[in-house]
Write a protein that holds these residues in place. Structure first.
Motif, PDB file in Angstrom:
ATOM      1  N   VAL A   1      11.726  -3.211   5.343  1.00  0.00           N
ATOM      2  CA  VAL A   1      11.452  -3.557   6.743  1.00  0.00           C
ATOM      3  C   VAL A   1      12.558  -3.019   7.651  1.00  0.00           C
ATOM      4  O   VAL A   1      12.291  -2.483   8.744  1.00  0.00           O
ATOM      5  CB  VAL A   1      11.296  -5.081   6.903  1.00  0.00           C
ATOM      6  CG1 VAL A   1      11.193  -5.461   8.377  1.00  0.00           C
ATOM      7  CG2 VAL A   1      10.057  -5.568   6.133  1.00  0.00           C
TER       8      VAL A   1
ATOM      9  N   GLU B   1       2.989  -6.545   2.250  1.00  0.00           N
ATOM     10  CA  GLU B   1       2.854  -7.865   2.889  1.00  0.00           C
ATOM     11  C   GLU B   1       4.022  -8.143   3.845  1.00  0.00           C
ATOM     12  O   GLU B   1       3.805  -8.624   4.967  1.00  0.00           O
ATOM     13  CB  GLU B   1       2.799  -8.952   1.814  1.00  0.00           C
ATOM     14  CG  GLU B   1       2.571 -10.353   2.369  1.00  0.00           C
ATOM     15  CD  GLU B   1       2.454 -11.402   1.286  1.00  0.00           C
ATOM     16  OE1 GLU B   1       2.484 -12.600   1.608  1.00  0.00           O
ATOM     17  OE2 GLU B   1       2.315 -11.029   0.084  1.00  0.00           O
ATOM     18  N   ALA B   2       5.222  -7.802   3.432  1.00  0.00           N
ATOM     19  CA  ALA B   2       6.388  -8.015   4.280  1.00  0.00           C
ATOM     20  C   ALA B   2       6.313  -7.146   5.538  1.00  0.00           C
ATOM     21  O   ALA B   2       6.679  -7.595   6.634  1.00  0.00           O
ATOM     22  CB  ALA B   2       7.655  -7.711   3.510  1.00  0.00           C
TER      23      ALA B   2
ATOM     24  N   ALA C   1       3.995  -6.575  -2.422  1.00  0.00           N
ATOM     25  CA  ALA C   1       4.931  -7.440  -1.699  1.00  0.00           C
ATOM     26  C   ALA C   1       5.539  -6.708  -0.510  1.00  0.00           C
ATOM     27  O   ALA C   1       5.754  -7.300   0.560  1.00  0.00           O
ATOM     28  CB  ALA C   1       6.026  -7.927  -2.640  1.00  0.00           C
TER      29      ALA C   1
ATOM     30  N   THR D   1      15.419  -4.658  -1.747  1.00  0.00           N
ATOM     31  CA  THR D   1      14.545  -5.778  -1.394  1.00  0.00           C
ATOM     32  C   THR D   1      13.503  -5.340  -0.384  1.00  0.00           C
ATOM     33  O   THR D   1      13.627  -4.278   0.237  1.00  0.00           O
ATOM     34  CB  THR D   1      15.363  -6.927  -0.771  1.00  0.00           C
ATOM     35  OG1 THR D   1      15.869  -6.485   0.512  1.00  0.00           O
ATOM     36  CG2 THR D   1      16.528  -7.341  -1.663  1.00  0.00           C
ATOM     37  N   VAL D   2      12.510  -6.193  -0.180  1.00  0.00           N
ATOM     38  CA  VAL D   2      11.528  -5.899   0.868  1.00  0.00           C
ATOM     39  C   VAL D   2      12.179  -5.939   2.236  1.00  0.00           C
ATOM     40  O   VAL D   2      11.742  -5.251   3.173  1.00  0.00           O
ATOM     41  CB  VAL D   2      10.322  -6.862   0.806  1.00  0.00           C
ATOM     42  CG1 VAL D   2       9.506  -6.625  -0.450  1.00  0.00           C
ATOM     43  CG2 VAL D   2      10.755  -8.315   0.920  1.00  0.00           C
ATOM     44  N   ASP D   3      13.252  -6.726   2.398  1.00  0.00           N
ATOM     45  CA  ASP D   3      13.970  -6.736   3.674  1.00  0.00           C
ATOM     46  C   ASP D   3      14.569  -5.369   3.974  1.00  0.00           C
ATOM     47  O   ASP D   3      14.623  -4.940   5.139  1.00  0.00           O
ATOM     48  CB  ASP D   3      15.082  -7.792   3.662  1.00  0.00           C
ATOM     49  CG  ASP D   3      14.537  -9.214   3.685  1.00  0.00           C
ATOM     50  OD1 ASP D   3      13.359  -9.394   4.075  1.00  0.00           O
ATOM     51  OD2 ASP D   3      15.283 -10.144   3.316  1.00  0.00           O
TER      52      ASP D   3
ATOM     53  N   ASP E   1       3.701  -8.753   7.828  1.00  0.00           N
ATOM     54  CA  ASP E   1       4.170 -10.018   8.407  1.00  0.00           C
ATOM     55  C   ASP E   1       5.224  -9.815   9.490  1.00  0.00           C
ATOM     56  O   ASP E   1       5.358 -10.647  10.403  1.00  0.00           O
ATOM     57  CB  ASP E   1       4.759 -10.927   7.313  1.00  0.00           C
ATOM     58  CG  ASP E   1       3.685 -11.456   6.364  1.00  0.00           C
ATOM     59  OD1 ASP E   1       2.497 -11.342   6.709  1.00  0.00           O
ATOM     60  OD2 ASP E   1       4.048 -11.956   5.284  1.00  0.00           O
ATOM     61  N   SER E   2       5.969  -8.714   9.391  1.00  0.00           N
ATOM     62  CA  SER E   2       7.069  -8.476  10.342  1.00  0.00           C
ATOM     63  C   SER E   2       6.696  -7.491  11.430  1.00  0.00           C
ATOM     64  O   SER E   2       7.561  -7.108  12.237  1.00  0.00           O
ATOM     65  CB  SER E   2       8.298  -7.963   9.588  1.00  0.00           C
ATOM     66  OG  SER E   2       7.986  -6.740   8.932  1.00  0.00           O
TER      67      SER E   2
END
Length: 246
Positions: free
Chosen positions: A212, A240-241, A237, A207-209, A244-245
């Motif tokens: 990050v 972008e993540a 995506a 995942t993008v999590d 944003d973080s």
């Protein structure tokens, strides 16, 4: 060797001339995703700044096997994207051949473990072009296509190779490789804290999590394979993540 910003690097692993993704490093597993040049061009169009190319046959055979396919990728996109290549590179001559052919960085795994001095020898001829690949299973560095244990601790090994001239460390957690099962941030953090050179993480990203989390654990970049090929998320995506973080 530096990554100005955290990068998500698509993997283009080549087996029998095709793009594939293995599960847990097992050569008898995997899904094919088509012609490597077409795949590379697709990732370039999606905004990739670096591509991670692996000669899987070479990694298992102990010598370069897919030079033709890799050469086609260099010819097609080498002027527009950075290329790091691994798999079957065992000698200084192997590395210099690839660098002279247009590859930006060579990845040494088994050769670096068996003959550590090769890292410095290549670095002297082509400074900051060597990435040492440390593949870990059960917190132990493994070699020869992930089939043999070495008794080496990944963080200690990373520090040793930095001293020998490595420009970066590629750290792969084989236990989660190709399984979309999540990442081992503790292991990545330990390696990143042991060195001042960039650490590129690999293995388990779903995942993008996860992307990050690896950045937050100290990685300078992450190589992603299965998750991108199976469209769990896109490069856009992920970017972008990360923004944003930040």
């Amino acid at each position: 060797m530096h990554f100005p910003e955290f990068e998500v690097i698509p993997a283009v692993d080549v087996k029998d001339g095709e793009t594939v993704q293995l599960v847990g490093g097992d050569p008898d597993t995997g899904t094919a995703y088509g012609d490597p040049v077409e795949v590379a061009e697709r990732w370039l169009a999606a905004g990739a700044e670096t591509l991670h190319l692996v000669d899987l046959d070479g990694a298992f055979a102990g010598e370069r096997v897919n030079d033709t396919a890799l050469g086609r990728i260099v010819d097609a996109v080498g002027d527009e994207v950075s290329l790091q290549v691994g798999g079957g590179i065992r000698t200084v001559a192997d590395a210099v051949d690839l660098l002279d052919a247009g590859v930006d960085r060579v990845i040494l795994g088994t050769a670096a473990v068996e003959t550590p001095e090769i890292v410095g020898e290549i670095d002297e001829r082509r400074p900051e072009t060597v990435t040492v690949s440390l593949d870990a299973r059960d917190d132990e560095v493994v070699v020869s296509g992930w089939t043999e244990g070495t008794g080496l601790d990944p963080a200690a090994a990373a520090a040793r190779y930095e001293e020998r001239g490595a420009g970066a460390i590629l750290f792969t957690d084989v236990d989660v490789e190709g399984q979309l099962a999540g990442v081992n941030t503790d292991a990545v953090r330990a390696v990143a804290e042991a060195v001042d050179i960039p650490v590129v993480a690999s293995g388990g990203v779903a995942t993008v999590d996860d992307v990050v989390a690896l950045r937050d654990a100290g990685a300078a970049a992450v190589v992603v394979g299965t998750a991108l090929y199976e469209e769990q998320f896109t490069l856009a995506a992920a970017r972008e993540a990360l923004t944003d973080s930040a």
